[in-house]
Design a protein around this motif. Structure first.
Motif, PDB file in Angstrom:
ATOM      1  N   LEU A 160     -29.311 -59.336  32.642  1.00 35.87           N
ATOM      2  CA  LEU A 160     -28.380 -58.343  32.331  1.00 35.87           C
ATOM      3  C   LEU A 160     -28.561 -57.632  30.909  1.00 35.87           C
ATOM      4  O   LEU A 160     -28.642 -56.559  30.763  1.00 35.87           O
ATOM      5  CB  LEU A 160     -26.888 -59.009  32.310  1.00 35.87           C
ATOM      6  CG  LEU A 160     -26.383 -59.478  33.639  1.00 35.87           C
ATOM      7  CD1 LEU A 160     -25.001 -60.079  33.353  1.00 35.87           C
ATOM      8  CD2 LEU A 160     -26.102 -58.155  34.634  1.00 35.87           C
ATOM      9  N   GLY A 161     -28.993 -58.602  29.998  1.00 33.67           N
ATOM     10  CA  GLY A 161     -29.548 -58.097  28.806  1.00 33.67           C
ATOM     11  C   GLY A 161     -30.708 -57.070  28.789  1.00 33.67           C
ATOM     12  O   GLY A 161     -30.857 -56.021  28.155  1.00 33.67           O
ATOM     13  N   ALA A 162     -31.740 -57.742  29.420  1.00 34.26           N
ATOM     14  CA  ALA A 162     -32.915 -56.524  29.570  1.00 34.26           C
ATOM     15  C   ALA A 162     -32.662 -55.386  30.450  1.00 34.26           C
ATOM     16  O   ALA A 162     -33.356 -54.243  30.149  1.00 34.26           O
ATOM     17  CB  ALA A 162     -34.254 -57.651  30.224  1.00 34.26           C
ATOM     18  N   LEU A 163     -31.924 -55.485  31.372  1.00 33.86           N
ATOM     19  CA  LEU A 163     -31.959 -54.320  32.097  1.00 33.86           C
ATOM     20  C   LEU A 163     -31.142 -53.418  31.584  1.00 33.86           C
ATOM     21  O   LEU A 163     -31.449 -52.147  31.675  1.00 33.86           O
ATOM     22  CB  LEU A 163     -31.056 -54.710  33.638  1.00 33.86           C
ATOM     23  CG  LEU A 163     -31.013 -53.765  34.588  1.00 33.86           C
ATOM     24  CD1 LEU A 163     -32.128 -53.632  35.202  1.00 33.86           C
ATOM     25  CD2 LEU A 163     -29.981 -54.371  35.806  1.00 33.86           C
ATOM     26  N   ASN A 164     -30.079 -53.740  30.769  1.00 36.30           N
ATOM     27  CA  ASN A 164     -29.327 -52.508  29.997  1.00 36.30           C
ATOM     28  C   ASN A 164     -29.818 -52.384  28.762  1.00 36.30           C
ATOM     29  O   ASN A 164     -28.965 -51.210  28.066  1.00 36.30           O
ATOM     30  CB  ASN A 164     -27.839 -52.823  30.242  1.00 36.30           C
ATOM     31  CG  ASN A 164     -27.312 -52.959  31.645  1.00 36.30           C
ATOM     32  OD1 ASN A 164     -27.449 -52.124  32.283  1.00 36.30           O
ATOM     33  ND2 ASN A 164     -27.056 -54.286  31.780  1.00 36.30           N
ATOM     34  N   PHE A 165     -30.595 -53.150  28.082  1.00 36.39           N
ATOM     35  CA  PHE A 165     -30.716 -52.704  26.626  1.00 36.39           C
ATOM     36  C   PHE A 165     -31.545 -51.647  26.249  1.00 36.39           C
ATOM     37  O   PHE A 165     -31.006 -50.578  25.579  1.00 36.39           O
ATOM     38  CB  PHE A 165     -31.707 -53.849  26.128  1.00 36.39           C
ATOM     39  CG  PHE A 165     -32.227 -53.791  24.417  1.00 36.39           C
ATOM     40  CD1 PHE A 165     -31.284 -54.290  23.478  1.00 36.39           C
ATOM     41  CD2 PHE A 165     -33.615 -53.383  24.544  1.00 36.39           C
ATOM     42  CE1 PHE A 165     -31.690 -54.130  22.214  1.00 36.39           C
ATOM     43  CE2 PHE A 165     -33.882 -53.314  23.086  1.00 36.39           C
ATOM     44  CZ  PHE A 165     -32.750 -53.408  21.842  1.00 36.39           C
TER      45      PHE A 165
ATOM     46  N   LEU B  17     -41.685 -48.736  22.523  1.00 36.49           N
ATOM     47  CA  LEU B  17     -41.789 -50.309  22.176  1.00 36.49           C
ATOM     48  C   LEU B  17     -40.699 -50.967  22.497  1.00 36.49           C
ATOM     49  O   LEU B  17     -40.830 -52.133  23.257  1.00 36.49           O
ATOM     50  CB  LEU B  17     -41.970 -50.418  20.656  1.00 36.49           C
ATOM     51  CG  LEU B  17     -43.311 -50.046  19.882  1.00 36.49           C
ATOM     52  CD1 LEU B  17     -43.367 -50.168  18.408  1.00 36.49           C
ATOM     53  CD2 LEU B  17     -44.630 -50.686  20.567  1.00 36.49           C
ATOM     54  N   CYS B  18     -39.352 -50.504  22.491  1.00 43.97           N
ATOM     55  CA  CYS B  18     -38.237 -51.043  22.985  1.00 43.97           C
ATOM     56  C   CYS B  18     -38.321 -51.286  24.538  1.00 43.97           C
ATOM     57  O   CYS B  18     -37.778 -52.118  25.230  1.00 43.97           O
ATOM     58  CB  CYS B  18     -37.077 -50.491  22.443  1.00 43.97           C
ATOM     59  SG  CYS B  18     -36.727 -50.534  20.616  1.00 43.97           S
ATOM     60  N   PHE B  19     -38.823 -50.347  25.202  1.00 38.16           N
ATOM     61  CA  PHE B  19     -38.937 -50.152  26.789  1.00 38.16           C
ATOM     62  C   PHE B  19     -39.722 -51.256  26.809  1.00 38.16           C
ATOM     63  O   PHE B  19     -39.592 -52.019  28.098  1.00 38.16           O
ATOM     64  CB  PHE B  19     -39.503 -48.751  27.077  1.00 38.16           C
ATOM     65  CG  PHE B  19     -39.735 -48.956  28.454  1.00 38.16           C
ATOM     66  CD1 PHE B  19     -38.536 -48.772  29.345  1.00 38.16           C
ATOM     67  CD2 PHE B  19     -40.914 -48.672  29.237  1.00 38.16           C
ATOM     68  CE1 PHE B  19     -38.976 -48.625  30.861  1.00 38.16           C
ATOM     69  CE2 PHE B  19     -41.210 -48.806  30.363  1.00 38.16           C
ATOM     70  CZ  PHE B  19     -40.328 -48.686  31.134  1.00 38.16           C
ATOM     71  N   LEU B  20     -40.937 -51.436  26.037  1.00 41.72           N
ATOM     72  CA  LEU B  20     -41.838 -52.509  26.603  1.00 41.72           C
ATOM     73  C   LEU B  20     -41.403 -53.969  26.265  1.00 41.72           C
ATOM     74  O   LEU B  20     -41.481 -54.914  27.347  1.00 41.72           O
ATOM     75  CB  LEU B  20     -43.134 -52.464  25.732  1.00 41.72           C
ATOM     76  CG  LEU B  20     -43.965 -51.323  26.004  1.00 41.72           C
ATOM     77  CD1 LEU B  20     -45.144 -51.141  25.058  1.00 41.72           C
ATOM     78  CD2 LEU B  20     -44.551 -51.214  27.614  1.00 41.72           C
ATOM     79  N   PHE B  21     -40.404 -54.247  25.469  1.00 41.07           N
ATOM     80  CA  PHE B  21     -39.724 -55.277  25.290  1.00 41.07           C
ATOM     81  C   PHE B  21     -38.707 -55.487  26.420  1.00 41.07           C
ATOM     82  O   PHE B  21     -38.600 -56.712  27.052  1.00 41.07           O
ATOM     83  CB  PHE B  21     -39.032 -55.318  23.906  1.00 41.07           C
ATOM     84  CG  PHE B  21     -39.914 -56.142  22.772  1.00 41.07           C
ATOM     85  CD1 PHE B  21     -40.189 -57.460  22.681  1.00 41.07           C
ATOM     86  CD2 PHE B  21     -40.386 -55.106  21.882  1.00 41.07           C
ATOM     87  CE1 PHE B  21     -40.886 -57.722  21.580  1.00 41.07           C
ATOM     88  CE2 PHE B  21     -41.242 -55.619  20.776  1.00 41.07           C
ATOM     89  CZ  PHE B  21     -41.532 -56.913  20.819  1.00 41.07           C
ATOM     90  N   THR B  22     -38.068 -54.464  26.749  1.00 36.52           N
ATOM     91  CA  THR B  22     -37.175 -54.695  27.917  1.00 36.52           C
ATOM     92  C   THR B  22     -37.902 -55.112  29.087  1.00 36.52           C
ATOM     93  O   THR B  22     -37.192 -55.907  29.766  1.00 36.52           O
ATOM     94  CB  THR B  22     -36.470 -53.276  27.945  1.00 36.52           C
ATOM     95  OG1 THR B  22     -35.652 -53.092  26.692  1.00 36.52           O
ATOM     96  CG2 THR B  22     -35.419 -53.343  29.205  1.00 36.52           C
ATOM     97  N   ILE B  23     -38.943 -54.406  29.711  1.00 37.33           N
ATOM     98  CA  ILE B  23     -39.597 -54.890  30.838  1.00 37.33           C
ATOM     99  C   ILE B  23     -40.123 -56.351  30.765  1.00 37.33           C
ATOM    100  O   ILE B  23     -40.054 -56.999  31.776  1.00 37.33           O
ATOM    101  CB  ILE B  23     -40.871 -53.870  30.683  1.00 37.33           C
ATOM    102  CG1 ILE B  23     -40.512 -52.646  31.200  1.00 37.33           C
ATOM    103  CG2 ILE B  23     -41.820 -54.439  32.203  1.00 37.33           C
ATOM    104  CD1 ILE B  23     -39.823 -52.351  32.436  1.00 37.33           C
ATOM    105  N   MET B  24     -40.819 -56.694  29.416  1.00 39.09           N
ATOM    106  CA  MET B  24     -40.855 -58.088  29.387  1.00 39.09           C
ATOM    107  C   MET B  24     -39.717 -59.146  29.989  1.00 39.09           C
ATOM    108  O   MET B  24     -39.999 -60.102  30.415  1.00 39.09           O
ATOM    109  CB  MET B  24     -41.637 -58.511  28.193  1.00 39.09           C
ATOM    110  CG  MET B  24     -43.189 -57.965  27.870  1.00 39.09           C
ATOM    111  SD  MET B  24     -44.025 -58.392  26.259  1.00 39.09           S
ATOM    112  CE  MET B  24     -42.909 -57.497  25.062  1.00 39.09           C
TER     113      MET B  24
END
Length: 464
Positions: free
Chosen positions: A403-408, A442-449
């Motif tokens: 949930l955190g990664a999907l919406n961040f 960069l935030c998108f890459l963190f989200t994907i990880m």
């Protein structure tokens, strides 16, 4: 929040028609009330997973990750604050009173629809996470009492499926109250309970470190058999931290309560800085002391993972606070979904008795309850679906991570950055445009990880 949560929408959305209908809105909020709203909105069940996240990342990367997410959240908050008024962020005549309203105003209807999908999915996912967490906390109370009676080495195993069913039945009944989200006491109770169990978790971790006389843990965190497993756990930990921070969906609603002068965006920026500083300090205390107390054995949920056994009554009280918070929190998150679907159907089928006709149900000792077939069927099916998914995937850390990664990125980064470009009229390939685009990437890459790691952890937990 972060997260809860991201932790909940503690404020009602202000309708854009309120002022046009002749009802002048009285805005009396100050920097102190805004700071309190942000803290209450951010701190939630997500704080219970931070010690586990620290354990996966270690003593350097763990605190650094929390500081980075705090900084990113602060940048996002500053961008959104300037989108409240248009065209001038301090004195513009046009107000955007909610995040969804701002997305529609700056980016158009299609972007608003996409944002709405993520927002509603976030609410639905929180319902699943709340069901899992509530059942886990009730089970923890049973286990705590069992360990107290029979000793810490006793086999005190209890399932959580029945507790999820009970929680779901309670929510089915509560969801039939038409205006449940308008009861201010619900938000107040939820906020008080979240502060209570969070402070208890922090206090127990601190006491455990004192009792041990040493600090557990290492620079590299929990060791694993191979590098691949370590990467999955690190990614999952990032998703858990992402769940605990952002509050973008309620920021403009808070800002709309502020009086002026001074300009609302200036007050809200100061409030955001103060709230994020306080929240980050509190998160670091919970995460660091939890990790320092248990090291590689840090539980996924600080209160229900049984790093602590005594005082059992305090652990029971803390878990009871979690349950009370989540009973109300489930409705706070679900009511926006109910309102959206039922409002759309009412407009689409204005003459349908199934959609619009109310029936009065009178029960002994209770005030009359007004229900209609649509509300009864849809809300019951909605609660049943979240309960079923929670029973199929009862994994606290993994669900929070997903949930955190999907919406961040979409809710806390992408839409705020794109709205800021329009509000400030920033042209493509200018210095500020490039910097913010790189920030978003960069935030998108963190989200994907984080998303990949959490999904992998969820699949592994489900089928292992």
């Amino acid at each position: 929040m972060g997260g809860e949560a991201q932790e909940s929408p503690l404020l009602r959305s202000v309708s854009s028609s309120d002022e046009s209908s002749g009802q002048a809105l009285k805005r009396t909020g100050t920097i102190w009330t805004a700071t309190a709203h942000v803290i209450a909105g951010v701190i939630g069940a997500g704080v219970l997973s931070l010690a586990w996240s620290m354990a996966q990342l270690g003593w350097i990367a763990g605190p650094l990750a929390m500081i980075v997410f705090a900084s990113v959240t602060l940048v996002s908050a500053h961008l959104i604050c300037d989108c409240y008024r248009f065209p001038d962020p301090e004195s513009g005549p046009n107000r955007n009173r909610s995040f969804m309203e701002a997305v529609g105003f700056y980016l158009g209807k299609r972007s608003q629809q996409v944002c709405g999908i993520f927002a509603q999915e976030s609410f639905y996912g929180c319902g699943i996470a709340y069901t899992i967490t509530a059942a886990t906390s009730v089970r923890a109370i049973q286990r705590s009492n069992c360990y107290h009676r029979e000793g810490h080495d006793a086999v005190c195993k209890y399932g959580d499926t029945s507790f999820m069913l009970v929680f779901g039945i309670i929510q089915m009944v509560a969801s039939q109250i038409p205006n449940f989200h308008d009861m201010e006491w619900l938000s107040i109770l939820a906020a008080i309970m979240s502060f209570a169990y969070s402070f208890i978790g922090f206090g127990l971790g601190f006491a455990k470190v004192i009792e041990n006389g040493r600090v557990e843990g290492s620079i590299s965190g929990v060791p694993t058999v191979d590098v691949g497993d370590k990467l999955w756990l690190v990614f999952e930990a990032l998703g858990d931290i992402a769940f605990a921070y952002p509050y973008s969906t309620i920021l403009l609603e808070i800002q709309d309560t502020l009086k002026s002068p001074p300009a609302e965006n200036k007050t809200m920026k100061k409030a955001s800085r103060a709230a994020i500083f306080i929240t980050t300090f509190f998160y670091l205390c919970c995460g660091c002391f939890g990790y320092a107390a248990f090291g590689n054995q840090t539980p996924g949920n600080l209160l229900s993972g049984f790093g602590f056994y005594e005082p059992y009554w305090l652990i029971d009280f803390a878990n009871a606070c979690v349950v009370l918070h989540l009973v109300g929190g489930y409705q706070i998150f679900s009511q926006p979904v109910f309102a959206l679907v039922e409002g759309w159907l009412a407009n689409r089928y204005p003459r349908s008795w199934f959609v619009n006709k109310p029936y009065t149900l009178k029960l002994p000792l209770f005030p009359p309850l007004h229900v209609n077939p649509l509300r009864l069927c849809f809300r019951t099916a909605y609660v049943a679906s979240t309960t079923t998914i929670a029973m199929a995937f009862p994994y606290f850390n993994q669900v929070l991570g997903v949930l955190g990664a999907l919406n961040f990125w979409p809710l806390a980064i992408y839409f705020p950055v794109e709205m800021y470009f329009v509000q400030k009229n920033i042209g493509a390939w200018t210095r500020k445009w490039i910097v913010l685009k790189m920030f978003s990437l960069l935030c998108f890459l963190f989200t994907i990880m984080g998303l990949i790691g959490s999904i992998q952890g969820l699949i592994k937990a489900r089928f292992s």
